[in-house]
Design a protein around this motif. Sequence first.
Motif, PDB file in Angstrom:
ATOM      1  N   PHE A   1       0.924  -1.184  -0.154  1.00 33.73           N
ATOM      2  CA  PHE A   1       0.238   0.132  -0.043  1.00 33.73           C
ATOM      3  C   PHE A   1       0.926   1.205   0.171  1.00 33.73           C
TER       4      PHE A   1
ATOM      5  N   GLU B   1      -3.103  12.849  -0.967  1.00 41.67           N
ATOM      6  CA  GLU B   1      -4.026  11.662  -1.605  1.00 41.67           C
ATOM      7  C   GLU B   1      -5.476  11.335  -0.658  1.00 41.67           C
TER       8      GLU B   1
ATOM      9  N   VAL C   1      -7.680   8.003  -0.134  1.00 38.73           N
ATOM     10  CA  VAL C   1      -8.060   6.721  -0.523  1.00 38.73           C
ATOM     11  C   VAL C   1      -9.176   6.027   0.293  1.00 38.73           C
TER      12      VAL C   1
ATOM     13  N   LYS D   1      -8.836   7.561  -5.089  1.00 34.78           N
ATOM     14  CA  LYS D   1      -8.473   6.049  -5.327  1.00 34.78           C
ATOM     15  C   LYS D   1      -9.562   5.298  -4.512  1.00 34.78           C
TER      16      LYS D   1
ATOM     17  N   LEU E   1      -9.664   1.258  -3.221  1.00 38.15           N
ATOM     18  CA  LEU E   1      -9.118  -0.079  -2.969  1.00 38.15           C
ATOM     19  C   LEU E   1     -10.122  -0.925  -2.299  1.00 38.15           C
TER      20      LEU E   1
ATOM     21  N   LEU F   1      -5.186  -6.065  -1.523  1.00 40.47           N
ATOM     22  CA  LEU F   1      -6.012  -4.695  -2.147  1.00 40.47           C
ATOM     23  C   LEU F   1      -5.914  -4.806  -3.464  1.00 40.47           C
ATOM     24  N   GLU F   2      -7.266  -4.480  -3.980  1.00 41.29           N
ATOM     25  CA  GLU F   2      -7.229  -4.506  -5.564  1.00 41.29           C
ATOM     26  C   GLU F   2      -7.769  -2.954  -5.789  1.00 41.29           C
ATOM     27  N   GLN F   3      -7.270  -2.460  -6.634  1.00 39.25           N
ATOM     28  CA  GLN F   3      -7.573  -0.994  -7.140  1.00 39.25           C
ATOM     29  C   GLN F   3      -8.841  -1.232  -8.015  1.00 39.25           C
ATOM     30  N   GLN F   4      -9.856  -0.379  -7.594  1.00 42.25           N
ATOM     31  CA  GLN F   4     -11.216  -0.299  -8.424  1.00 42.25           C
ATOM     32  C   GLN F   4     -10.989   0.790  -9.677  1.00 42.25           C
TER      33      GLN F   4
END
Lengths: 410, 225
Positions: free
Chosen positions: B29, B35, B37, B213, B215, B222-225
Amino acid sequence: MNSVSLVFKMAFRMFVHEGNWKIYNIFTLPVLSITFASFLAIASLSIINGFDNSLKEGLLESLPHVRITSLESDIADEVINLVEQEAQILGSASFTTSGSYVIANNNYAFVNIIATSSVNNLPSIFSGQQVPLENLFDVDNQIFISSALSESLSLEDNDSVILYFPMSSDSVFGRLPRLKSFNVQLIPLDSLMSMDEFLVIMSLDTFSQFIPSGLTVNIVDLTLEQPMNVNDWNHNIPMQFNGRGSISYWSDNFINLFNSINITKSVMLVILSVIYIVAIFNLVSSNLIEIKSREKTISMFKLLGMRNELLISLFVVSALFRATLGISFGVILGLLFSESLGVIFNFIEVILGGSLINADIYGIDIISGRLFFSEVSKLIAIFFCIAIVVSYLSAKRVTKLVVSQVLRNE
Amino acid sequence: MNNVLSAKGVTKLFADGSRDIQILNELDFDLLPGEKVAIIGASGSGKTTLMQILAGIDRPTSGRVELFGRDLSDYDDYSLSKIRNNDMGFIYQAYHLLPEFTVLENVALPLMIGGTKTREAKDRALRILKEVDIADRANFLPYKLSGGEKQRTAIARALIINPKVIFADEPTGNLDYNAATMVINQLLNLVLDHHTSLIMVTHNKKVAEKMDKILLLKNGILEQQ
């Protein structure tokens, strides 16, 4: 300084439950139990000090404060000069021997001297030597004893007894014989007052066989401005003057009684400390409950950057507010109790319809409460020290709190 | 640009009786300055655990978390307290306001803990309360506030120290739609104004969509959407 005031402010707000102030939030079980324990300690101290003081005041009214006994009249002046350097003398009375008798109870016999005042020529009685009763008696000369004493000794008229004086060495009477025989003559009980039922009487002639004939004992009694303080200075004055005389103080005559009062006081304080320990356990458990119930707040404090030391201080101060309230109320109630002990005493006697203290035994029939600042402040200091220690030990629990677990479901 | 926060190969196991349950599985991460998130995922997926590890509240079973370029395991208790007081803000679903203290005092508290003088701390608290539109409630005790007002107080408390990163765990979970929208908009605006990074754990997709972002935490990764 800022963090100190912050801790005190936060602890106080937590203590009074700011925003949800209720009397039962303040006077919780630990506060009440500390109040009760502190009250008991102060009240008991007041009663026992009051008893001690009343007893002493009663004795001081009827007893000489200092007694000088000597075979030489000039010793008295010498001793008076020494006493005057230590305490203010209000008055003195001197006596010389004119007769004697023995008085005994179940345990001891006393050879008493009848002495005549040099001022008003009135006779007075002075206690002499103490004799263990089991060592009394064979018969040669005559002594008179009460029928009650004769029963307890299984003696009858014309029985033989030997009077034994343990102090065969130096005494104010010189070197006494250890043994002397007597004929017993009984005194009928109805001719005596109740307090004399164990009386033994011997004549001056008989008594003179114990002391060199023609010897005159000089007795000087002193009355002091502040007799209570004799123990502070009497060690500066020799007790014996090379066999020529001796000095005694009022407190010496009742040293066993006063020692027993002091022992009672110590035992009482030990018992009270047990009650206080129970109160302290309540304080500990309330601290732990407080910490448990505020786990989320503590966690938040940690996340806001509050260090463990500050958190511990916060809960120590919070616990000390409870302890302070309990001790303060207990002490105030104790002081009020002490001030009104006489009234309470009278009230209880009226309710019970009798006297709580036997005046025939103690010479007093009422107790007034009495407290010394030094004793009360020492007691309060001890209470606080204990409260600080246990508050600190229980407050340390905050350092063991696992924030991640507390806030996991938030 | 240096990361505010980065995690490398973070694994977290929980003991469940005799067996271990793996919540996080060698997860990576990164969070850049400023940012925002969102971490989303099913209940029990480990979102809060991840946030706690990133914030240094919990420790990973293995792997490392770096805060401002330094391994979190290098910080002692004192240093962590100092970092939390200076650089981290926390917002929770249950607000966690101190019930005995007024709104103003609650907000001023992080500064006071850090040693700022009370007067100055309260002045700054009042300014930030104006930013979240509850200055008129400054002298209220928390129990007199609505849910939205409580959360705005919590936001003000998190922001008063101008933190480098804010951790928000379901900040709208206890709020109705309107209150939630207002609170989130205010939070995002303030985060923007204060140049603060934001990590938010949420179930609310609409809220998540407002982040830079998103996640998804699934099977410990963790997968980024």
